[in-house]
Design an enzyme around this catalytic site. Structure first.
Site, short mmCIF file in Angstrom:
data_model
loop_
_atom_site.label_atom_id
_atom_site.label_comp_id
_atom_site.label_asym_id
_atom_site.label_seq_id
_atom_site.Cartn_x
_atom_site.Cartn_y
_atom_site.Cartn_z
N THR A 118 0.81 -1.21 0.00
CA THR A 118 0.00 0.00 0.00
C THR A 118 0.85 1.27 0.00
O THR A 118 1.98 1.27 0.52
CB THR A 118 -0.90 0.01 1.26
OG1 THR A 118 -1.46 1.32 1.43
CG2 THR A 118 -0.13 -0.31 2.52
N TYR A 142 -1.14 0.25 10.05
CA TYR A 142 -1.50 -0.44 8.81
C TYR A 142 -0.31 -0.37 7.84
O TYR A 142 0.19 -1.40 7.36
CB TYR A 142 -2.76 0.21 8.21
CG TYR A 142 -3.05 -0.20 6.79
CD1 TYR A 142 -3.17 -1.54 6.44
CD2 TYR A 142 -3.20 0.76 5.79
CE1 TYR A 142 -3.42 -1.91 5.13
CE2 TYR A 142 -3.46 0.40 4.49
CZ TYR A 142 -3.57 -0.94 4.16
OH TYR A 142 -3.82 -1.31 2.86
#
Ligand code: UDP
Length: 332
Positions: A118, A142
């Protein structure tokens, strides 16, 4: 003989779209999913193995049964807000689970591995366009968990010959143009699905998280990429691995940034519905601007995004949202 691909998170948003594309391309996608955040009814394109990625014995059984030629690893927790509140879950469910999977794949001799990383691994980079060589400095658990898994893949590549393709997604949006699959999370936290819930009347308002960012209208800027384009890149990545290559990182974005306000305005016009908005405080862990400046996937994989206009993404997501009927919970 049909080649099997183990798809973790195949019952989730991106994983289910990828299973459809794999089946169309002649592969057998074997979904491995715990249904913690995925949906049993999204598994329509191949066999389903329900299980927890941290359960090594279960994984060994699945690798022995299907002998996949490659793994596509989508399963992950992916909410910035939750990652700020409960980082331990991200280290356990993303990092520990991925380590168990990578060890099981390596032990089974399944050495082609595609991983969903990501742009959250970059952190806040002062608005510059991001590419594969940009420094990574994640500002939430994350992004940190995904960066740790990137490092893990590099180390297993060096030590055990694992060949990986790491895709750093920007903001994935849209849905299958044929509306067979869509994006559903419970609870929903992502911008475009929430906008559509408000447009449909299911939710009264959308809260804009902060209007005091150093951007032209004060709201965060993101680079949205259509899930169908993203899935195309995965098939190209698989071919690339089949040709004996590997250990390469590719950014997947459209290269265009839109502010939260711009996305809302576009959705108002496309759905022809009012979308009431209230402005709230910033969400902790959000970077002001995340936009891809990379052409590597196009140059090296031959990837050409064709549906990543904001119009196509909102229109396809709206069609899927309006036509698919998902139950409130998975049966146990
Ligand atoms: N966002 C918002 N209100 C919401 C959900 C998201 O203002 O109800 C903003 C969020 O702060 C971020 C952008 O929309 O700037 C995209 O957030 P999302 O959670 O969809 O994806 P992320 O960028 O976290 O991967």
């Amino acid at each position: 003989m049909t080649k099997n691909v183990l798809v973790t998170g195949g019952a989730g948003y991106i994983g289910s779209h990828c299973c459809k594309a794999l089946q169309l391309a002649g592969y057998r996608p074997v979904t491995f999913d715990s249904l913690t955040t995925g949906w049993a009814q999204a598994v329509r394109y191949g066999p389903f193995e329900r299980g927890d990625l941290r359960d090594r014995a279960r994984l060994d059984e699945v690798f022995a049964r299907w002998r996949p030629e490659a793994v596509m690893h989508f399963a992950a927790l992916s909410q910035v807000g939750e990652a700020m509140r409960d980082p331990g879950r991200y280290w356990r469910d993303n990092v520990n689970a991925s380590l168990t999977l990578i060890e099981a794949a390596t032990a089974a001799g399944c050495l082609d591995f595609i991983f969903s990383s990501t742009c959250a691994t970059y952190g806040d980079q002062d608005g510059v366009l991001l590419d594969e060589d940009s420094p990574q400095s994640p500002i939430n658990a994350y992004g940190a968990s995904k960066r740790a898994i990137e490092d893990m893949l590099r180390d297993f590549g060096n030590a055990h010959g694992l060949r990986s393709v790491i895709f750093r997604y920007f903001n994935v949006a849209g849905a299958d143009p044929e509306a067979e699959c869509g994006e559903f999370h419970d609870p929903e936290t992502h911008l475009i699905p929430i906008i559509l819930e408000v447009a449909s009347g299911e939710r009264p308002t959308l809260t804009v998280f902060g209007e005091d960012y150093p951007t032209p209208d004060g709201t965060c800027i993101r680079d949205f990429v259509h899930v169908s384009d993203l899935v195309d890149a995965h098939l190209l990545g698989l071919k690339w691995l089949e040709a004996g290559r590997g250990n390469r990182i590719f950014c997947l974005g459209s290269g265009q940034g839109f502010s939260v306000r711009e996305v809302i305005e576009r959705a108002r016009r496309l759905t022809n519905r009012p979308i009431p908005v209230v402005v709230g405080p910033r969400r902790r862990g959000d970077a002001a601007k995340l936009v891809s400046g990379s052409a590597r996937a196009t140059a090296e994989l031959g990837w050409t995004p064709t549906r990543s206009s904001l119009e196509a993404m909102i229109t396809d997501a709206w069609r899927a949202y309006s036509s698919l009927d998902w139950p409130a919970a998975n049966p146990d």
